[in-house]
Design a protein around this motif. Structure first.
Motif, PDB file in Angstrom:
ATOM      1  N   VAL A 202      37.748  28.619  37.755  1.00 54.66           N
ATOM      2  CA  VAL A 202      38.163  29.958  37.923  1.00 54.66           C
ATOM      3  C   VAL A 202      39.682  29.697  38.761  1.00 54.66           C
ATOM      4  O   VAL A 202      40.646  30.476  38.168  1.00 54.66           O
ATOM      5  N   ARG A 203      39.725  28.752  39.419  1.00 57.47           N
ATOM      6  CA  ARG A 203      41.102  28.553  40.113  1.00 57.47           C
ATOM      7  C   ARG A 203      41.953  27.712  39.016  1.00 57.47           C
ATOM      8  O   ARG A 203      43.242  27.843  39.127  1.00 57.47           O
ATOM      9  N   ALA A 204      41.415  26.831  38.281  1.00 58.24           N
ATOM     10  CA  ALA A 204      42.096  26.037  37.294  1.00 58.24           C
ATOM     11  C   ALA A 204      42.796  27.011  36.315  1.00 58.24           C
ATOM     12  O   ALA A 204      43.800  26.546  35.844  1.00 58.24           O
ATOM     13  N   GLY A 205      42.016  28.245  36.127  1.00 58.33           N
ATOM     14  CA  GLY A 205      42.534  29.162  35.089  1.00 58.33           C
ATOM     15  C   GLY A 205      43.687  29.656  35.696  1.00 58.33           C
ATOM     16  O   GLY A 205      44.551  30.350  34.767  1.00 58.33           O
ATOM     17  N   LEU A 206      44.225  29.554  36.731  1.00 56.12           N
ATOM     18  CA  LEU A 206      45.445  30.247  37.378  1.00 56.12           C
ATOM     19  C   LEU A 206      46.467  29.361  36.395  1.00 56.12           C
ATOM     20  O   LEU A 206      47.764  30.093  36.256  1.00 56.12           O
ATOM     21  N   TRP A 217      47.224  36.207  42.093  1.00 60.39           N
ATOM     22  CA  TRP A 217      46.030  36.153  41.453  1.00 60.39           C
ATOM     23  C   TRP A 217      45.147  34.861  42.645  1.00 60.39           C
ATOM     24  O   TRP A 217      44.082  35.035  43.065  1.00 60.39           O
ATOM     25  N   SER A 218      46.082  34.063  42.847  1.00 62.36           N
ATOM     26  CA  SER A 218      45.767  32.981  44.139  1.00 62.36           C
ATOM     27  C   SER A 218      45.322  33.577  45.219  1.00 62.36           C
ATOM     28  O   SER A 218      44.400  33.265  45.920  1.00 62.36           O
ATOM     29  N   GLY A 219      46.159  34.817  45.528  1.00 65.13           N
ATOM     30  CA  GLY A 219      46.092  35.530  46.733  1.00 65.13           C
ATOM     31  C   GLY A 219      44.584  36.113  46.800  1.00 65.13           C
ATOM     32  O   GLY A 219      43.833  36.247  47.832  1.00 65.13           O
ATOM     33  N   TRP A 220      44.418  36.862  45.562  1.00 66.67           N
ATOM     34  CA  TRP A 220      43.262  37.722  45.505  1.00 66.67           C
ATOM     35  C   TRP A 220      41.925  36.745  45.598  1.00 66.67           C
ATOM     36  O   TRP A 220      41.021  37.254  45.930  1.00 66.67           O
ATOM     37  N   LEU A 221      41.867  35.629  44.810  1.00 69.89           N
ATOM     38  CA  LEU A 221      40.898  34.815  45.019  1.00 69.89           C
ATOM     39  C   LEU A 221      40.607  34.269  46.286  1.00 69.89           C
ATOM     40  O   LEU A 221      39.547  34.203  46.773  1.00 69.89           O
ATOM     41  N   GLU A 223      41.198  36.024  49.093  1.00 70.09           N
ATOM     42  CA  GLU A 223      40.669  36.985  49.881  1.00 70.09           C
ATOM     43  C   GLU A 223      39.140  37.008  49.524  1.00 70.09           C
ATOM     44  O   GLU A 223      38.474  37.285  50.315  1.00 70.09           O
ATOM     45  N   ALA A 224      38.813  36.882  48.145  1.00 63.48           N
ATOM     46  CA  ALA A 224      37.523  36.920  47.945  1.00 63.48           C
ATOM     47  C   ALA A 224      36.744  35.585  48.444  1.00 63.48           C
ATOM     48  O   ALA A 224      35.489  35.995  48.831  1.00 63.48           O
ATOM     49  N   GLU A 225      37.269  34.756  48.626  1.00 65.12           N
ATOM     50  CA  GLU A 225      36.680  33.583  49.387  1.00 65.12           C
ATOM     51  C   GLU A 225      36.608  33.837  50.724  1.00 65.12           C
ATOM     52  O   GLU A 225      35.418  33.234  51.182  1.00 65.12           O
ATOM     53  N   GLU A 226      37.423  34.784  51.484  1.00 67.81           N
ATOM     54  CA  GLU A 226      36.985  34.917  52.768  1.00 67.81           C
ATOM     55  C   GLU A 226      36.255  36.067  53.105  1.00 67.81           C
ATOM     56  O   GLU A 226      35.737  36.123  54.413  1.00 67.81           O
ATOM     57  N   ARG A 227      36.110  37.174  52.435  1.00 68.11           N
ATOM     58  CA  ARG A 227      35.598  38.469  52.691  1.00 68.11           C
ATOM     59  C   ARG A 227      34.326  38.583  52.000  1.00 68.11           C
ATOM     60  O   ARG A 227      34.019  38.000  50.827  1.00 68.11           O
ATOM     61  N   PRO A 228      33.190  39.367  52.550  1.00 68.49           N
ATOM     62  CA  PRO A 228      31.963  39.512  51.489  1.00 68.49           C
ATOM     63  C   PRO A 228      32.294  40.514  50.750  1.00 68.49           C
ATOM     64  O   PRO A 228      33.264  41.194  50.268  1.00 68.49           O
ATOM     65  N   PRO A 229      31.327  40.417  49.514  1.00 70.22           N
ATOM     66  CA  PRO A 229      31.467  41.152  48.361  1.00 70.22           C
ATOM     67  C   PRO A 229      31.248  42.742  48.579  1.00 70.22           C
ATOM     68  O   PRO A 229      32.350  43.419  47.733  1.00 70.22           O
ATOM     69  N   HIS A 230      30.773  43.261  49.537  1.00 69.29           N
ATOM     70  CA  HIS A 230      31.051  44.729  49.727  1.00 69.29           C
ATOM     71  C   HIS A 230      32.524  45.039  50.420  1.00 69.29           C
ATOM     72  O   HIS A 230      32.860  46.219  50.365  1.00 69.29           O
TER      73      HIS A 230
END
Length: 321
Positions: A202-206, A217-221, A223-230
């Motif tokens: 996924v990150r290689a896809g950048l 997109w790196s920033g959005w990923l 955020e997802a790595e830091e915060r819960p799904p909800h």
């Protein structure tokens, strides 16, 4: 047929389609509901918007099947005849099998219905999606990302070819470049997981995105790595859908089931987030790691059960291997 041996590339290839279908069916009962508490165990009980039978998957997998069948039947996914076959399959699905359909997809397919029998049906569909986006209609829904996983099986040795195909197949119904970019990242994640058995893709896809889009997109990923799904509740939006799925996967890194359940617990568009997550989880962990109760229950239009989905996934890989 029986499922492939666990731990093999074939096992992971089957996991792409089967994992998405199981995520879809697991999320169906909770669609557009609130986030579930951490101790709630989602179940394939059916109901939802259909209403669906227990284990029945929805539009996410139904459209992925349309893509996979076209890939099975054509040597070049970007050839005009392959794109036309996919567009016709979408229209047939809309007429005969759609148990649910997103607003954006419904508008585009409705606008292309007159071209059903034309060789230009894919062009008409794509132009209709582009026109909607140009007119200011919000066109970055999650409806192309949810169906995109099977494309990876046709490009296991060609990440740049996969990126081009991901954009092109997204463009059939979603004119916003955000939707295509999300498909590029997720498809590369799936491809890499099938080939190498990890989640680095996924990150290689950048690197497959235009240079000026990588930081966003790196920033959005991140955020997802830091915060819960909800935390990504507006997950009908393609960026939030990808973030919710990636959050579930990165916060539950040790297997298929925990991460898939976390994707459902995110709430809102639960079947789609879980289908997106399930494709990558299945590619990473393989069909052999999907719970037997899910495998035995999953089914849906146009008549597939687990073994049929497995056969379809392997037929795609064999054709393009």
């Amino acid at each position: 047929m029986s499922l492939p041996l666990p731990g093999t590339a074939d096992d992971r290839a089957v996991g792409v389609l089967l994992g998405a279908a199981c995520g879809d069916a697991l999320g169906v009962p909770y669609e557009f509901g609130p986030p579930l508490p951490a101790d709630r165990v989602p179940e394939m009980v059916g109901g939802g918007l259909g209403p669906y039978a227990p284990g029945e998957y929805s539009d996410d997998t139904q459209m992925a099947v349309c893509v996979a069948e076209s890939l099975r039947d054509h040597d070049d996914p970007l050839a005009p005849e392959a794109l036309a076959a996919t567009a016709r399959a979408f229209l047939r699905w809309r007429a005969e099998g759609a148990t649910d359909i997103g607003n954006q997809t419904a508008r585009v397919l409705g606008g292309a219905e007159h071209a059903w029998r034309s060789d230009d049906v894919a062009r008409v569909m794509t132009e209709g999606a582009a026109e909607l986006y140009a007119s200011g209609v919000r066109s970055a829904g999650n409806g192309s990302l949810m169906r995109t996983g099977p494309l990876a099986l046709a490009y296991l040795d060609d990440p740049w070819g996969l990126a081009a195909a991901a954009r092109r197949y997204s463009d059939l119904t979603h004119g916003d470049p955000l939707a295509g970019e999300a498909c590029v990242l997720w498809c590369e994640g799936v491809r890499h997981a099938v080939v190498d058995g990890d989640l680095a893709g996924v990150r290689a896809g950048l690197n497959l995105l235009p240079e000026d889009r990588r930081d966003a997109w790196s920033g959005w990923l991140g955020e997802a790595e830091e915060r819960p799904p909800h935390a990504f509740g507006d997950n009908g939006f393609v960026v939030r859908a990808l973030q919710a799925a990636w959050s579930a996967i990165t916060h539950e890194p040790d297997g298929f089931t925990g991460a898939l359940r976390a994707a459902v617990r995110a709430g809102n568009d639960t079947d789609t987030v879980a289908a997106i997550a399930g494709a990558l989880l299945g590619a990473r962990w393989g069909a052999g790691e999907i719970p037997g109760e899910y495998v035995s229950a999953v089914h849906g239009w146009p008549g597939y059960r687990a073994e049929g989905l497995a056969g379809l996934a392997l037929a795609v890989t064999r054709r393009h291997g």
